[in-house]
Design a protein around this motif. Structure first.
Motif, PDB file in Angstrom:
ATOM      1  N   THR A   1       0.877  -1.356   0.090  1.00 13.16           N
ATOM      2  CA  THR A   1       0.012  -0.063   0.132  1.00 13.16           C
ATOM      3  C   THR A   1       0.912   1.234   0.081  1.00 13.16           C
ATOM      4  OG1 THR A   1      -0.379  -0.504   2.263  1.00 13.16           O
ATOM      5  CG2 THR A   1      -2.267  -0.993   0.940  1.00 13.16           C
ATOM      6  N   LEU A   2       0.507   2.430   0.733  1.00 11.27           N
ATOM      7  CA  LEU A   2       1.160   3.513   0.287  1.00 11.27           C
ATOM      8  C   LEU A   2       2.545   3.797   1.471  1.00 11.27           C
ATOM      9  CD1 LEU A   2      -1.837   5.931   0.237  1.00 11.27           C
ATOM     10  CD2 LEU A   2      -0.553   4.933  -1.791  1.00 11.27           C
ATOM     11  N   GLY A   3       2.507   3.221   2.541  1.00  8.66           N
ATOM     12  CA  GLY A   3       3.947   3.268   3.253  1.00  8.66           C
ATOM     13  C   GLY A   3       4.042   4.421   3.793  1.00  8.66           C
ATOM     14  N   LEU A   4       3.163   5.327   4.151  1.00  9.91           N
ATOM     15  CA  LEU A   4       3.161   6.715   4.686  1.00  9.91           C
ATOM     16  C   LEU A   4       3.449   6.495   6.328  1.00  9.91           C
ATOM     17  CD1 LEU A   4       0.390   8.892   2.822  1.00  9.91           C
ATOM     18  CD2 LEU A   4       2.942   8.490   2.350  1.00  9.91           C
ATOM     19  N   VAL A   5       3.128   5.470   6.887  1.00 10.27           N
ATOM     20  CA  VAL A   5       3.511   5.225   7.952  1.00 10.27           C
ATOM     21  C   VAL A   5       4.609   3.910   8.181  1.00 10.27           C
ATOM     22  CG1 VAL A   5       1.696   6.203   9.217  1.00 10.27           C
ATOM     23  CG2 VAL A   5       1.601   3.568   8.719  1.00 10.27           C
TER      24      VAL A   5
ATOM     25  N   PRO B   1       7.262  -3.138  12.262  1.00  8.59           N
ATOM     26  CA  PRO B   1       6.373  -3.033  13.266  1.00  8.59           C
ATOM     27  C   PRO B   1       4.865  -3.628  12.926  1.00  8.59           C
ATOM     28  CG  PRO B   1       7.843  -1.099  13.379  1.00  8.59           C
ATOM     29  CD  PRO B   1       7.752  -2.037  11.965  1.00  8.59           C
ATOM     30  N   CYS B   2       4.244  -4.201  13.720  1.00 10.95           N
ATOM     31  CA  CYS B   2       2.655  -4.516  13.500  1.00 10.95           C
ATOM     32  C   CYS B   2       1.698  -4.620  14.693  1.00 10.95           C
ATOM     33  CB  CYS B   2       2.454  -6.034  12.891  1.00 10.95           C
ATOM     34  SG  CYS B   2       3.413  -6.520  11.566  1.00 10.95           S
ATOM     35  N   TYR B   3       0.657  -3.721  14.487  1.00  8.12           N
ATOM     36  CA  TYR B   3      -0.412  -3.676  15.470  1.00  8.12           C
ATOM     37  C   TYR B   3      -1.569  -4.571  15.278  1.00  8.12           C
ATOM     38  CZ  TYR B   3       2.296   0.560  17.375  1.00  8.12           C
ATOM     39  OH  TYR B   3       3.038   1.328  17.795  1.00  8.12           O
ATOM     40  N   ALA B   4      -1.976  -5.210  16.022  1.00  4.22           N
ATOM     41  CA  ALA B   4      -3.211  -5.811  16.190  1.00  4.22           C
ATOM     42  C   ALA B   4      -4.306  -5.068  16.840  1.00  4.22           C
ATOM     43  CB  ALA B   4      -3.210  -7.115  16.422  1.00  4.22           C
ATOM     44  N   ILE B   5      -5.150  -4.347  16.516  1.00  3.70           N
ATOM     45  CA  ILE B   5      -6.234  -3.825  17.208  1.00  3.70           C
ATOM     46  C   ILE B   5      -7.663  -3.963  16.959  1.00  3.70           C
ATOM     47  CG2 ILE B   5      -4.559  -1.643  17.095  1.00  3.70           C
ATOM     48  CD1 ILE B   5      -6.349  -0.480  14.825  1.00  3.70           C
ATOM     49  N   ASP B   6      -8.590  -3.851  18.037  1.00  6.81           N
ATOM     50  CA  ASP B   6     -10.048  -3.989  18.041  1.00  6.81           C
ATOM     51  C   ASP B   6     -10.439  -2.702  17.710  1.00  6.81           C
ATOM     52  OD1 ASP B   6     -10.108  -2.652  20.273  1.00  6.81           O
ATOM     53  OD2 ASP B   6     -11.028  -4.185  21.499  1.00  6.81           O
TER      54      ASP B   6
ATOM     55  N   VAL C   1       1.323  11.776  14.305  1.00  6.07           N
ATOM     56  CA  VAL C   1       1.560  13.163  14.108  1.00  6.07           C
ATOM     57  C   VAL C   1       3.143  13.442  13.957  1.00  6.07           C
ATOM     58  CG1 VAL C   1       1.253  15.644  15.012  1.00  6.07           C
ATOM     59  CG2 VAL C   1      -0.440  13.809  15.376  1.00  6.07           C
ATOM     60  N   ASP C   2       3.564  14.054  12.768  1.00  2.00           N
ATOM     61  CA  ASP C   2       4.984  14.217  12.664  1.00  2.00           C
ATOM     62  C   ASP C   2       5.837  12.946  13.012  1.00  2.00           C
ATOM     63  OD1 ASP C   2       4.522  16.932  12.160  1.00  2.00           O
ATOM     64  OD2 ASP C   2       4.642  17.471  14.523  1.00  2.00           O
ATOM     65  N   GLY C   3       5.126  11.915  12.459  1.00  2.00           N
ATOM     66  CA  GLY C   3       6.019  10.382  12.547  1.00  2.00           C
ATOM     67  C   GLY C   3       5.787   9.782  13.843  1.00  2.00           C
ATOM     68  N   THR C   4       5.230  10.468  14.880  1.00  2.00           N
ATOM     69  CA  THR C   4       5.178   9.507  16.208  1.00  2.00           C
ATOM     70  C   THR C   4       3.845   9.019  16.220  1.00  2.00           C
ATOM     71  OG1 THR C   4       6.455  11.232  17.112  1.00  2.00           O
ATOM     72  CG2 THR C   4       5.285   9.994  18.457  1.00  2.00           C
ATOM     73  N   ALA C   5       3.637   7.522  16.513  1.00  2.00           N
ATOM     74  CA  ALA C   5       2.493   7.017  16.615  1.00  2.00           C
ATOM     75  C   ALA C   5       1.942   6.820  18.291  1.00  2.00           C
ATOM     76  CB  ALA C   5       2.590   5.614  16.006  1.00  2.00           C
ATOM     77  N   GLU C   6       0.712   6.869  18.492  1.00  2.00           N
ATOM     78  CA  GLU C   6       0.291   6.677  19.916  1.00  2.00           C
ATOM     79  C   GLU C   6      -0.917   6.017  19.770  1.00  2.00           C
ATOM     80  OE1 GLU C   6       0.018  10.137  22.335  1.00  2.00           O
ATOM     81  OE2 GLU C   6       2.289  10.692  21.937  1.00  2.00           O
TER      82      GLU C   6
END
Length: 221
Positions: free
Chosen positions: A156-160, A191-196, A204-209
């Motif tokens: 896909t786009l790979g923006l994150v 990195p991989c997240y599993a989320i419900d 924001v500015d490359g920082t994920a929370e």
């Protein structure tokens, strides 16, 4: 661009607060464009489900949050429309609400329409993704989630820099277990997240929370 990447939409107060924080103003003062395009690439979706998204007729609350205005941006139509017309529509919007479906189909039309190329200029715009509308921002979605027959692969786009396994433990998707997510992660680099559906990820500015009132797991840092 500021990202709110959800599995099921704005489903709880914590995700709603995160949205307000990204907007920097009340929802009632913000204009939105909704993008149903990903639905056309998925066999589970069609005209009725697209209508439910646009009219907020489903639990995936996005379009019915009380926006100042809501318009529809159909990416498959944009190549036939002058950019002088549609680019101002996008730049004037405070938020893009992007529905689920097939993320590879959505990525294709984001590139073909010119929207993907425009994204770097939208520094203050908020992207609110639902399922595939979130996954499209990742580098890969894994073969498990590719439903569009025209997809060359799972990129896909790979923006994150991380991938997302959505709808963890969803009652209507019995195969979306943590064990399945772990197996999926083994085939996807990075990195991989599993989320419900009670969980979202802000970027924001490359920082994920992670923002959650439910269940999630970082499968690989």
């Amino acid at each position: 661009m500021k990202l709110l990447l959800t599995s099921g939409g704005v489903t709880n107060a914590s995700i709603h607060r995160a949205l307000l924080g990204l907007l920097g103003k009340p929802v009632a003062e913000a204009s939105a464009l909704c993008i149903p395009t990903a639905q056309w690439g998925h066999p589970w979706c069609g005209p009725a489900s697209a209508r439910r998204f646009i009219t907020d007729g489903s639990p995936a609350t996005m379009c019915g949050l009380g926006w100042k205005s809501v318009g529809v941006l159909e990416l498959t139509a944009l190549p036939s429309v002058s950019q002088d017309r549609w680019v101002p529509w996008v730049k004037e919007a405070d938020v893009l609400l992007v529905d689920g479906g097939d993320a590879t189909y959505l990525a294709h039309w984001m590139r073909a329409s010119g929207l993907a190329e425009l994204l770097p200029a939208l520094s203050e715009t908020v992207w609110v993704g639902l399922s595939a509308g979130s996954m499209v921002m990742t580098p890969r979605i894994g073969k498990l989630f590719v439903e569009w027959p025209g997809a060359p692969d799972d990129r896909t786009l790979g923006l994150v820099n991380f991938s997302i396994f959505p709808h963890l433990d969803h009652e209507m998707m019995p195969g979306n277990t943590l064990a399945a997510a772990e197996q999926w992660a083994s085939s996807v680099a990075g990195p991989c997240y599993a989320i419900d559906d009670q969980t979202a990820i802000t970027v924001v500015d490359g920082t994920a929370e992670v923002v959650s009132e439910g269940h999630w797991k970082l499968l690989r840092a």
